[in-house]
Design a protein around this motif. Structure first.
Motif, PDB file in Angstrom:
ATOM      1  N   PRO A 162       0.772  -0.901   0.000  1.00 19.46           N
ATOM      2  CA  PRO A 162      -0.271   0.271   0.059  1.00 19.46           C
ATOM      3  C   PRO A 162       0.391   1.521   0.156  1.00 19.46           C
ATOM      4  CG  PRO A 162      -1.210  -1.586   1.860  1.00 19.46           C
ATOM      5  CD  PRO A 162      -0.215  -2.237   0.543  1.00 19.46           C
ATOM      6  N   GLY A 163       0.320   1.881  -0.660  1.00 16.89           N
ATOM      7  CA  GLY A 163       1.300   2.832  -1.559  1.00 16.89           C
ATOM      8  C   GLY A 163       2.473   3.003  -2.155  1.00 16.89           C
ATOM      9  N   GLY A 164       2.994   1.843  -2.498  1.00 20.54           N
ATOM     10  CA  GLY A 164       3.356   1.443  -3.741  1.00 20.54           C
ATOM     11  C   GLY A 164       3.083   2.499  -5.215  1.00 20.54           C
ATOM     12  N   VAL A 165       4.559   2.267  -5.746  1.00 18.61           N
ATOM     13  CA  VAL A 165       4.639   3.121  -7.033  1.00 18.61           C
ATOM     14  C   VAL A 165       4.714   2.082  -8.405  1.00 18.61           C
ATOM     15  CG1 VAL A 165       4.739   5.110  -8.638  1.00 18.61           C
ATOM     16  CG2 VAL A 165       5.023   5.292  -6.020  1.00 18.61           C
ATOM     17  N   MET A 166       3.964   2.541  -8.712  1.00 21.67           N
ATOM     18  CA  MET A 166       3.526   1.548 -10.369  1.00 21.67           C
ATOM     19  C   MET A 166       4.977   2.254 -11.651  1.00 21.67           C
ATOM     20  SD  MET A 166       2.149  -1.136 -12.308  1.00 21.67           S
ATOM     21  CE  MET A 166       2.228  -3.069 -11.501  1.00 21.67           C
ATOM     22  N   LEU A 167       5.457   2.173 -12.463  1.00 20.56           N
ATOM     23  CA  LEU A 167       5.230   3.387 -13.577  1.00 20.56           C
ATOM     24  C   LEU A 167       5.203   2.328 -15.048  1.00 20.56           C
ATOM     25  CD1 LEU A 167       8.420   4.401 -10.840  1.00 20.56           C
ATOM     26  CD2 LEU A 167       7.881   6.612 -12.287  1.00 20.56           C
ATOM     27  N   GLY A 168       6.289   3.034 -15.949  1.00 22.10           N
ATOM     28  CA  GLY A 168       5.710   2.204 -16.776  1.00 22.10           C
ATOM     29  C   GLY A 168       6.446   2.794 -18.269  1.00 22.10           C
ATOM     30  N   ASP A 169       6.762   2.686 -20.050  1.00 20.50           N
ATOM     31  CA  ASP A 169       7.500   3.339 -20.664  1.00 20.50           C
ATOM     32  C   ASP A 169       7.050   2.905 -21.312  1.00 20.50           C
ATOM     33  OD1 ASP A 169       9.607   5.373 -21.818  1.00 20.50           O
ATOM     34  OD2 ASP A 169      11.093   4.278 -21.648  1.00 20.50           O
ATOM     35  N   ASP A 170       7.432   3.757 -23.179  1.00 18.69           N
ATOM     36  CA  ASP A 170       6.561   3.606 -24.401  1.00 18.69           C
ATOM     37  C   ASP A 170       5.026   3.140 -24.385  1.00 18.69           C
ATOM     38  OD1 ASP A 170       9.695   3.034 -24.844  1.00 18.69           O
ATOM     39  OD2 ASP A 170       9.292   1.406 -24.145  1.00 18.69           O
ATOM     40  N   LEU A 171       4.515   4.051 -23.771  1.00 18.01           N
ATOM     41  CA  LEU A 171       3.316   4.937 -24.372  1.00 18.01           C
ATOM     42  C   LEU A 171       3.074   4.933 -25.559  1.00 18.01           C
ATOM     43  CD1 LEU A 171       1.913   6.861 -21.227  1.00 18.01           C
ATOM     44  CD2 LEU A 171       1.398   4.216 -22.267  1.00 18.01           C
ATOM     45  N   SER A 172       4.337   5.383 -26.521  1.00 15.64           N
ATOM     46  CA  SER A 172       3.940   5.803 -27.844  1.00 15.64           C
ATOM     47  C   SER A 172       4.041   4.818 -28.779  1.00 15.64           C
ATOM     48  CB  SER A 172       5.184   6.355 -28.157  1.00 15.64           C
ATOM     49  OG  SER A 172       6.586   5.529 -28.244  1.00 15.64           O
ATOM     50  N   TRP A 173       3.944   3.426 -28.164  1.00 13.48           N
ATOM     51  CA  TRP A 173       3.502   1.897 -28.597  1.00 13.48           C
ATOM     52  C   TRP A 173       2.544   1.600 -28.850  1.00 13.48           C
ATOM     53  CZ3 TRP A 173       7.495  -1.969 -29.471  1.00 13.48           C
ATOM     54  CH2 TRP A 173       8.838  -1.994 -29.228  1.00 13.48           C
ATOM     55  N   PRO A 174       1.135   1.511 -29.602  1.00 14.22           N
ATOM     56  CA  PRO A 174       0.159   0.922 -29.514  1.00 14.22           C
ATOM     57  C   PRO A 174      -0.770   0.119 -28.241  1.00 14.22           C
ATOM     58  CG  PRO A 174       0.816   1.562 -31.500  1.00 14.22           C
ATOM     59  CD  PRO A 174       1.726   1.301 -30.647  1.00 14.22           C
ATOM     60  N   ALA A 175       0.170  -1.249 -28.437  1.00 10.37           N
ATOM     61  CA  ALA A 175      -0.024  -1.898 -27.405  1.00 10.37           C
ATOM     62  C   ALA A 175       0.407  -2.090 -25.738  1.00 10.37           C
ATOM     63  CB  ALA A 175       1.071  -3.209 -28.159  1.00 10.37           C
ATOM     64  N   VAL A 176       1.157  -1.534 -25.939  1.00 14.71           N
ATOM     65  CA  VAL A 176       1.637  -0.909 -24.754  1.00 14.71           C
ATOM     66  C   VAL A 176       1.083   0.595 -24.324  1.00 14.71           C
ATOM     67  CG1 VAL A 176       3.444   0.715 -22.767  1.00 14.71           C
ATOM     68  CG2 VAL A 176       4.230  -1.272 -25.158  1.00 14.71           C
ATOM     69  N   ARG A 177       0.304   1.158 -25.076  1.00 17.33           N
ATOM     70  CA  ARG A 177      -0.542   2.036 -24.688  1.00 17.33           C
ATOM     71  C   ARG A 177      -1.883   1.636 -24.461  1.00 17.33           C
ATOM     72  NH1 ARG A 177      -0.478   7.434 -24.944  1.00 17.33           N
ATOM     73  NH2 ARG A 177      -2.733   8.497 -25.057  1.00 17.33           N
TER      74      ARG A 177
END
Length: 202
Positions: A162-177
């Motif tokens: 609880p309170g942890g953070v998730m981040l990610g990259d490459d929203l420009s990739w259609p599959a990832v987005r």
């Protein structure tokens, strides 16, 4: 015995990720995350984000980074020409990516802070779950394949304290987005966009 590694040995690696380019902006977003002692990077490749962002951040916080990757490359890396230069093969036809990652970590003096786990992302998530480890930060930059990213997000989200953070990259990739937005919708959340080009999400 292995020879000492000098930074010049890995200086040819010019591949950078959004996380490595946006290190200061990311850290500013994470100042309120306490504690920040255990982080996971899902998809480490040649270590650009690990040596520029997550490793130094965790060293300053006195914590550890678990770097998860098969270091065997994705289908697009194996078949495409663009990223093939980052995956030289050894005499037996296997990528040298893991050795390059280790050399880079050593060259940056992060071998005490960064612990590599050569394992597929979903298998590694299950291992962390079985160990009942609770994670403060998870950075997802691995599959980039439709549906597979969504599975990773679901599995790794369950590991956050609880309170942890998730981040990610490459929203420009259609599959990832698509997968990130689907996951956020299921949680009733809207991801924050980070960085100059808004290619990262949190």
């Amino acid at each position: 015995a292995r020879r000492a590694v000098k930074p010049s040995d890995v200086s040819w690696i010019t591949y950078t990720s959004s996380a490595s380019r946006e290190a200061s902006a990311i850290e500013a977003q994470l100042t309120a995350v306490h504690p920040l002692r255990f982080a996971i990077e899902v998809g480490s490749f040649v270590g650009s984000s690990a040596v520029a962002t997550w490793g130094p951040l965790m060293r300053r916080r006195g914590g550890l980074l678990l770097a998860i990757d098969t270091w065997q490359g994705s289908a697009s890396m194996r078949l495409g020409r663009k990223q093939r230069k980052y995956m030289p093969l050894d005499d037996e036809g296997s990528p040298k990516t893991y050795r390059l990652f280790l050399d880079r970590i050593l060259a940056h003096g992060l071998n005490v802070t960064i612990v590599p786990l050569p394992m597929a992302s979903l298998t590694a998530a299950r291992a962390v779950e079985l160990l009942s480890w609770r994670v403060d930060l998870i950075y997802v930059d691995s599959a980039h394949e439709a549906g597979e990213t969504l599975l990773e997000l679901v599995k790794y989200w369950r590991l956050l304290r609880p309170g942890g953070v998730m981040l990610g990259d490459d929203l420009s990739w259609p599959a990832v987005r698509t997968d990130v937005l689907t996951f956020a919708t299921c949680l009733g959340m809207t991801p924050d966009l980070l960085g100059a080009n808004k290619n990262m999400w949190m």
